[in-house]
Design a protein around this motif. Structure first.
Motif, PDB file in Angstrom:
ATOM      1  N   LEU A   1     -27.186 -40.278 -99.147  1.00  0.00           N
ATOM      2  CA  LEU A   1     -25.901 -40.561-100.107  1.00  0.00           C
ATOM      3  C   LEU A   1     -25.116 -39.373 -99.686  1.00  0.00           C
ATOM      4  O   LEU A   1     -25.281 -38.333-100.350  1.00  0.00           O
ATOM      5  CB  LEU A   1     -26.546 -40.854-101.550  1.00  0.00           C
ATOM      6  CG  LEU A   1     -27.541 -41.848-101.934  1.00  0.00           C
ATOM      7  CD1 LEU A   1     -27.836 -41.913-103.216  1.00  0.00           C
ATOM      8  CD2 LEU A   1     -27.027 -43.320-101.211  1.00  0.00           C
ATOM      9  N   LYS A   2     -23.699 -39.810 -99.614  1.00  0.00           N
ATOM     10  CA  LYS A   2     -22.690 -38.941 -99.231  1.00  0.00           C
ATOM     11  C   LYS A   2     -21.949 -39.057-100.674  1.00  0.00           C
ATOM     12  O   LYS A   2     -21.459 -37.811-101.141  1.00  0.00           O
ATOM     13  CB  LYS A   2     -21.844 -39.260 -98.102  1.00  0.00           C
ATOM     14  CG  LYS A   2     -22.783 -39.134 -96.779  1.00  0.00           C
ATOM     15  CD  LYS A   2     -21.842 -39.229 -95.651  1.00  0.00           C
ATOM     16  CE  LYS A   2     -22.168 -38.906 -94.206  1.00  0.00           C
ATOM     17  NZ  LYS A   2     -23.661 -39.840 -94.023  1.00  0.00           N
ATOM     18  N   GLY A   3     -21.616 -39.997-101.325  1.00  0.00           N
ATOM     19  CA  GLY A   3     -20.660 -40.111-102.324  1.00  0.00           C
ATOM     20  C   GLY A   3     -21.509 -40.480-103.782  1.00  0.00           C
ATOM     21  O   GLY A   3     -22.349 -41.231-103.683  1.00  0.00           O
ATOM     22  N   MET A   4     -21.071 -39.805-104.677  1.00  0.00           N
ATOM     23  CA  MET A   4     -21.777 -39.916-106.112  1.00  0.00           C
ATOM     24  C   MET A   4     -20.535 -40.496-106.875  1.00  0.00           C
ATOM     25  O   MET A   4     -19.888 -40.238-107.541  1.00  0.00           O
ATOM     26  CB  MET A   4     -22.018 -38.597-106.629  1.00  0.00           C
ATOM     27  CG  MET A   4     -23.102 -37.732-106.194  1.00  0.00           C
ATOM     28  SD  MET A   4     -24.775 -38.416-106.349  1.00  0.00           S
ATOM     29  CE  MET A   4     -24.893 -39.346-104.854  1.00  0.00           C
ATOM     30  N   LEU A   5     -20.566 -41.935-106.731  1.00  0.00           N
ATOM     31  CA  LEU A   5     -19.783 -42.909-107.333  1.00  0.00           C
ATOM     32  C   LEU A   5     -20.168 -43.171-108.860  1.00  0.00           C
ATOM     33  O   LEU A   5     -21.427 -43.276-109.048  1.00  0.00           O
ATOM     34  CB  LEU A   5     -19.510 -44.140-106.349  1.00  0.00           C
ATOM     35  CG  LEU A   5     -19.391 -43.945-104.879  1.00  0.00           C
ATOM     36  CD1 LEU A   5     -19.283 -45.499-104.468  1.00  0.00           C
ATOM     37  CD2 LEU A   5     -17.838 -43.476-105.054  1.00  0.00           C
TER      38      LEU A   5
ATOM     39  N   LEU B   1     -21.745 -31.108-104.825  1.00  0.00           N
ATOM     40  CA  LEU B   1     -21.743 -30.554-103.562  1.00  0.00           C
ATOM     41  C   LEU B   1     -23.257 -29.698-103.377  1.00  0.00           C
ATOM     42  O   LEU B   1     -23.844 -29.335-102.370  1.00  0.00           O
ATOM     43  CB  LEU B   1     -20.646 -29.488-103.233  1.00  0.00           C
ATOM     44  CG  LEU B   1     -19.276 -30.293-103.400  1.00  0.00           C
ATOM     45  CD1 LEU B   1     -18.092 -29.426-103.257  1.00  0.00           C
ATOM     46  CD2 LEU B   1     -19.243 -31.293-102.133  1.00  0.00           C
ATOM     47  N   ARG B   2     -23.601 -28.911-104.668  1.00  0.00           N
ATOM     48  CA  ARG B   2     -24.761 -28.030-104.578  1.00  0.00           C
ATOM     49  C   ARG B   2     -25.956 -29.055-104.370  1.00  0.00           C
ATOM     50  O   ARG B   2     -26.891 -28.323-103.589  1.00  0.00           O
ATOM     51  CB  ARG B   2     -25.010 -27.435-105.832  1.00  0.00           C
ATOM     52  CG  ARG B   2     -25.950 -26.552-105.888  1.00  0.00           C
ATOM     53  CD  ARG B   2     -26.243 -26.178-107.499  1.00  0.00           C
ATOM     54  NE  ARG B   2     -26.818 -27.022-108.075  1.00  0.00           N
ATOM     55  CZ  ARG B   2     -28.347 -27.386-108.099  1.00  0.00           C
ATOM     56  NH1 ARG B   2     -28.996 -26.601-107.492  1.00  0.00           N
ATOM     57  NH2 ARG B   2     -28.690 -28.268-108.785  1.00  0.00           N
ATOM     58  N   LEU B   3     -25.865 -30.159-104.696  1.00  0.00           N
ATOM     59  CA  LEU B   3     -27.073 -31.187-104.234  1.00  0.00           C
ATOM     60  C   LEU B   3     -27.184 -31.554-103.122  1.00  0.00           C
ATOM     61  O   LEU B   3     -28.033 -32.434-102.535  1.00  0.00           O
ATOM     62  CB  LEU B   3     -27.139 -32.332-105.435  1.00  0.00           C
ATOM     63  CG  LEU B   3     -27.402 -31.878-106.986  1.00  0.00           C
ATOM     64  CD1 LEU B   3     -27.219 -33.009-107.746  1.00  0.00           C
ATOM     65  CD2 LEU B   3     -28.740 -31.438-107.114  1.00  0.00           C
ATOM     66  N   GLY B   4     -26.072 -31.188-102.222  1.00  0.00           N
ATOM     67  CA  GLY B   4     -25.973 -31.549-100.727  1.00  0.00           C
ATOM     68  C   GLY B   4     -25.233 -32.962-100.374  1.00  0.00           C
ATOM     69  O   GLY B   4     -25.133 -33.459 -99.523  1.00  0.00           O
ATOM     70  N   HIS B   5     -24.463 -33.441-101.531  1.00  0.00           N
ATOM     71  CA  HIS B   5     -23.865 -34.871-101.351  1.00  0.00           C
ATOM     72  C   HIS B   5     -22.144 -34.363-100.859  1.00  0.00           C
ATOM     73  O   HIS B   5     -21.777 -33.175-101.206  1.00  0.00           O
ATOM     74  CB  HIS B   5     -23.569 -35.561-102.582  1.00  0.00           C
ATOM     75  CG  HIS B   5     -25.090 -35.871-102.974  1.00  0.00           C
ATOM     76  ND1 HIS B   5     -25.917 -36.679-102.170  1.00  0.00           N
ATOM     77  CD2 HIS B   5     -25.701 -35.737-104.177  1.00  0.00           C
ATOM     78  CE1 HIS B   5     -26.976 -36.858-102.762  1.00  0.00           C
ATOM     79  NE2 HIS B   5     -26.907 -35.988-103.988  1.00  0.00           N
ATOM     80  N   ALA B   6     -21.380 -35.243-100.323  1.00  0.00           N
ATOM     81  CA  ALA B   6     -20.176 -34.724-100.009  1.00  0.00           C
ATOM     82  C   ALA B   6     -18.861 -34.791-100.637  1.00  0.00           C
ATOM     83  O   ALA B   6     -17.987 -34.111-100.616  1.00  0.00           O
ATOM     84  CB  ALA B   6     -19.916 -35.574 -98.568  1.00  0.00           C
ATOM     85  N   TYR B   7     -18.896 -35.744-101.951  1.00  0.00           N
ATOM     86  CA  TYR B   7     -17.791 -36.062-102.647  1.00  0.00           C
ATOM     87  C   TYR B   7     -18.572 -36.677-103.858  1.00  0.00           C
ATOM     88  O   TYR B   7     -19.129 -37.574-103.996  1.00  0.00           O
ATOM     89  CB  TYR B   7     -16.796 -36.836-101.942  1.00  0.00           C
ATOM     90  CG  TYR B   7     -17.033 -38.316-101.446  1.00  0.00           C
ATOM     91  CD1 TYR B   7     -16.935 -39.289-102.515  1.00  0.00           C
ATOM     92  CD2 TYR B   7     -17.939 -38.402-100.343  1.00  0.00           C
ATOM     93  CE1 TYR B   7     -17.225 -40.530-101.995  1.00  0.00           C
ATOM     94  CE2 TYR B   7     -17.939 -39.928 -99.997  1.00  0.00           C
ATOM     95  CZ  TYR B   7     -17.740 -40.809-100.842  1.00  0.00           C
ATOM     96  OH  TYR B   7     -18.253 -42.317-100.432  1.00  0.00           O
ATOM     97  N   LEU B   8     -17.395 -36.437-105.007  1.00  0.00           N
ATOM     98  CA  LEU B   8     -17.514 -37.006-106.263  1.00  0.00           C
ATOM     99  C   LEU B   8     -16.464 -38.074-106.478  1.00  0.00           C
ATOM    100  O   LEU B   8     -15.831 -37.951-106.095  1.00  0.00           O
ATOM    101  CB  LEU B   8     -17.511 -36.028-107.302  1.00  0.00           C
ATOM    102  CG  LEU B   8     -17.526 -36.432-108.812  1.00  0.00           C
ATOM    103  CD1 LEU B   8     -19.022 -36.659-109.065  1.00  0.00           C
ATOM    104  CD2 LEU B   8     -16.703 -35.522-109.739  1.00  0.00           C
ATOM    105  N   GLY B   9     -17.110 -39.350-107.071  1.00  0.00           N
ATOM    106  CA  GLY B   9     -16.283 -40.509-107.425  1.00  0.00           C
ATOM    107  C   GLY B   9     -16.261 -40.537-108.946  1.00  0.00           C
ATOM    108  O   GLY B   9     -17.459 -40.769-109.266  1.00  0.00           O
ATOM    109  N   THR B  10     -15.448 -40.475-109.496  1.00  0.00           N
ATOM    110  CA  THR B  10     -15.446 -40.632-110.979  1.00  0.00           C
ATOM    111  C   THR B  10     -15.604 -42.016-111.445  1.00  0.00           C
ATOM    112  O   THR B  10     -15.328 -42.915-110.954  1.00  0.00           O
ATOM    113  CB  THR B  10     -14.102 -39.925-111.614  1.00  0.00           C
ATOM    114  OG1 THR B  10     -13.104 -40.692-111.197  1.00  0.00           O
ATOM    115  CG2 THR B  10     -13.934 -38.366-111.173  1.00  0.00           C
ATOM    116  N   GLY B  11     -15.851 -41.794-112.859  1.00  0.00           N
ATOM    117  CA  GLY B  11     -16.008 -43.177-113.378  1.00  0.00           C
ATOM    118  C   GLY B  11     -15.968 -43.197-114.877  1.00  0.00           C
ATOM    119  O   GLY B  11     -16.700 -43.868-115.593  1.00  0.00           O
ATOM    120  N   ASP B  12     -14.947 -42.653-115.583  1.00  0.00           N
ATOM    121  CA  ASP B  12     -14.906 -42.663-116.936  1.00  0.00           C
ATOM    122  C   ASP B  12     -14.233 -43.681-117.548  1.00  0.00           C
ATOM    123  O   ASP B  12     -13.903 -44.670-117.046  1.00  0.00           O
ATOM    124  CB  ASP B  12     -13.893 -41.140-117.225  1.00  0.00           C
ATOM    125  CG  ASP B  12     -14.695 -40.163-117.362  1.00  0.00           C
ATOM    126  OD1 ASP B  12     -15.378 -39.885-118.206  1.00  0.00           O
ATOM    127  OD2 ASP B  12     -14.188 -39.183-116.257  1.00  0.00           O
TER     128      ASP B  12
END
Length: 608
Positions: free
Chosen positions: A369-373, A394-405
């Motif tokens: 899993l690269k993106g945290m959507l 990033l600390r957990l080793g994923h590549a990017y954050l996707g927001t979802g407020d």
């Protein structure tokens, strides 16, 4: 290890998500019923603070005491929910200066922030029988109705079920036959749930047991090993004897006792049932098989063994009373001339299909899993800022954050007005220019008619859209289905969030024709979420298994706190049971590839 957090108000068993859902808080978190404000030093959020206040008000109402004080707690809860202030700053200030939070409540909240115990809640709960507190688990029952039931002698889930069946509930003022029928369905759901634990809890306790049993080759077993959404007990297998196990677990497991005639010890850890099975090395494979499959799978193996004149059980594989050396599971199945069925596929639903599914080494993993959507921040009801969420991703080793407020209809979750949505997107674009790997998404409410909560011109400013139901769970099957079909067919819906709305052990899914909704997702290229929050795991793996070749999925944490980003492991366990490989999961794509995916999705729908 067994840190607990108070949920939201028990009286608000309504159609809105804010009260019904414990937020993601890591594998040790377990929700509690009214009257338990939790263990020491909880990870504090505004939702947790407002939750203990509302629950305390409910219990005061149930007791018929201090209506003014109950209203004061509810007013304070509403004020906290409306704040944008960081929780750490609130604690540091001693909760001073918050509207409707007077000195007394501020002092009580300060103690809760420090210790995890909200004394007024504990005091009120101590005056109510545990069985009566359990009635808050029944959807649709608030303090007034529970008081009426209590006064009528209905003081537990079991007596409520009996009363709903024999007419006593229907005869009570304010209830009636229709209400009694609804309550019967809800209480049966609550009763069926009470003997199970969340997967997160099962894994947490199993892994703690394994750490304590180091040196005995401990392995997580049972429901948790197979990644079931809920578990009956935390199970571990070891190589050794009962004495070896007892020596290591003395003082750590409550009521540790043998389960004769099985090679098994049982007990409890923080109230969670645990089972530790033991065997000598030459019988370990048989033990792992017997402790590592569903009841149907175990019985099928035993029947196959009997048909070949073997005897298979937790004490080993035997023929004519002689133990055959089987140190591994594969040794057992080889002796029986059977293929070794992967642990993920040892359910009745996998019968007849598991051999056509990918091998375990081909299935999706957390590392894929690269993106945290679909994540939340302080812009709505999350506990961390956007930069903090990116840093943890990033600390957990994923590549990017996707927001979802949340969108504006989710007023209870500090949903974003159009003006705030624009400001939120501006901050994300500024962070992007500063080099942070972040995408602008929103979790947009699906309204009653299936339309989305923002106009298209605002949605187009987002990088992607998660469309979710957070209200009106009780619409009839036809209307709920039409609502969701229209939403997933919207040209700007990227992902359908938590598709069935279930909360494990707490609330069943809403009534809908799920296959019709998933067919609409297939037709429109809409991604279907597997919500990795341990309280949801929605879409259910059984449905994902049926649709695995026809849909694209997203494994999303729905994280509202930093350690909620680690919930990926539960969503991945669900995906693996469904036989999903990385190519079926959209957030295995890198950031640019995901954006290209969304562009293609919009182009195909005429929304380039």
């Amino acid at each position: 290890m067994a840190e607990q957090h108070s949920g939201a108000s028990a009286s608000e068993q309504s159609e809105q998500e804010t009260q019904a859902e414990p937020r993601s808080g890591g594998p040790a978190q377990r929700p509690t019923g009214p009257g338990r404000s939790g263990g020491a030093s909880p990870e504090l959020t505004r939702k947790a603070l407002s939750g203990v206040l509302k629950t305390t008000a409910d219990l005061l109402d149930l007791l018929g005491q201090e209506a003014f004080r109950a209203n004061a707690y509810r007013g304070a809860a509403r004020s906290l929910e409306a704040l944008d202030t960081d929780v750490g700053a609130l604690v540091e200030s001693g909760f001073a200066g918050i509207p409707k939070v007077g000195r007394s409540i501020a002092a009580e909240l300060a103690v809760y922030a420090r210790t995890g115990t909200f004394e007024p809640l504990e005091d009120a709960a101590s005056q109510i029988p545990p069985g009566v507190l359990g009635l808050f688990r029944v959807r649709g029952l608030g303090p007034k109705k529970i008081r009426a039931l209590w006064d009528a002698g209905i003081d537990s889930l079991e007596t409520l079920r009996e009363g709903a069946r024999d007419g006593r509930v229907a005869a009570l003022k304010g209830f009636g036959p229709k209400s009694a029928g609804t309550i019967l369905e809800a209480v049966e759901f609550a009763l069926s749930a009470q003997e199970r634990q969340f997967l997160s809890t099962g894994l947490d306790v199993s892994e703690a047991l394994a750490a304590w049993l180091d040196g005995l080759e401990p392995r997580v077993a049972g429901d948790a090993r197979r990644g079931l959404e809920t578990v009956r007990a935390a199970r571990v297998t070891v190589t050794g004897t009962a004495e070896d196990v007892t020596a290591r677990l003395a003082g750590r497991v409550e009521d540790l006792t043998p389960v004769d005639p099985k090679p098994l010890l049982s007990g409890r850890v923080d109230g969670v049932p645990v089972e530790i099975a033991y065997a000598p090395a030459e019988a370990r494979g048989a033990l792992d098989l017997m402790m590592g499959g569903s009841a149907a799978y175990r019985e099928a193996l035993r029947a196959e063994a009997r048909a070949q004149d073997f005897d298979l059980g937790g004490r080993g594989l035997k023929r004519n009373g002689t133990l055959l050396p089987t140190p591994t599971e594969e040794d057992v199945t080889r002796a029986l001339n059977l293929p070794l069925r992967p642990a993920e596929y040892r359910e009745p639903e996998h019968d007849g299909v598991w051999e056509t599914l990918p091998a375990p080494g081909e299935l999706v993993t957390v590392a894929d899993l690269k993106g945290m959507l679909h994540t939340h921040s302080v812009w709505s009801d999350g506990a961390a800022t956007l930069p903090e969420m990116v840093e943890e991703t990033l600390r957990l080793g994923h590549a990017y954050l996707g927001t979802g407020d949340h969108s504006r209809a989710a007023h209870y979750a500090n949903g974003l007005s159009i003006e705030r949505l624009r400001a939120y997107i501006r901050e994300i674009r500024e962070l992007q220019r500063a080099g942070l790997p972040i995408l602008a998404g929103a979790e947009v409410d699906i309204l009653e008619d299936g339309s989305l909560d923002y106009p298209d011109e605002e949605l187009l400013n987002l990088d992607y859209v998660v469309a979710s139901v957070h209200s009106l769970f009780t619409l009839d099957r036809e209307r709920q289905t039409e609502r969701l079909v229209r939403a997933v067919s919207h040209p700007l819906t990227t992902i359908l969030g938590h598709p069935t709305g279930r909360l494990l052990l707490r609330r069943p899914s809403y009534t809908l024709d799920l296959d019709a909704v998933l067919a609409a997702c297939e037709e429109n290229g809409t991604v279907v979420e597997i919500n990795a929050n341990a309280y949801r795991l929605d879409l259910d793996w059984r449905d994902a298994l049926r649709w695995r070749d026809r849909l694209t999925f997203a494994i999303n944490t729905d994280a509202h706190v930093l350690n909620g980003l680690s919930d990926t492991r539960y969503g991945v366990a669900t995906a693996r049971k469904a036989g999903l490989t990385p190519d079926r999961v959209v957030n295995t794509l890198g950031q640019e590839d995901f954006l290209a995916f969304v562009r293609r999705q919009r182009e195909e729908r005429g929304q380039a």
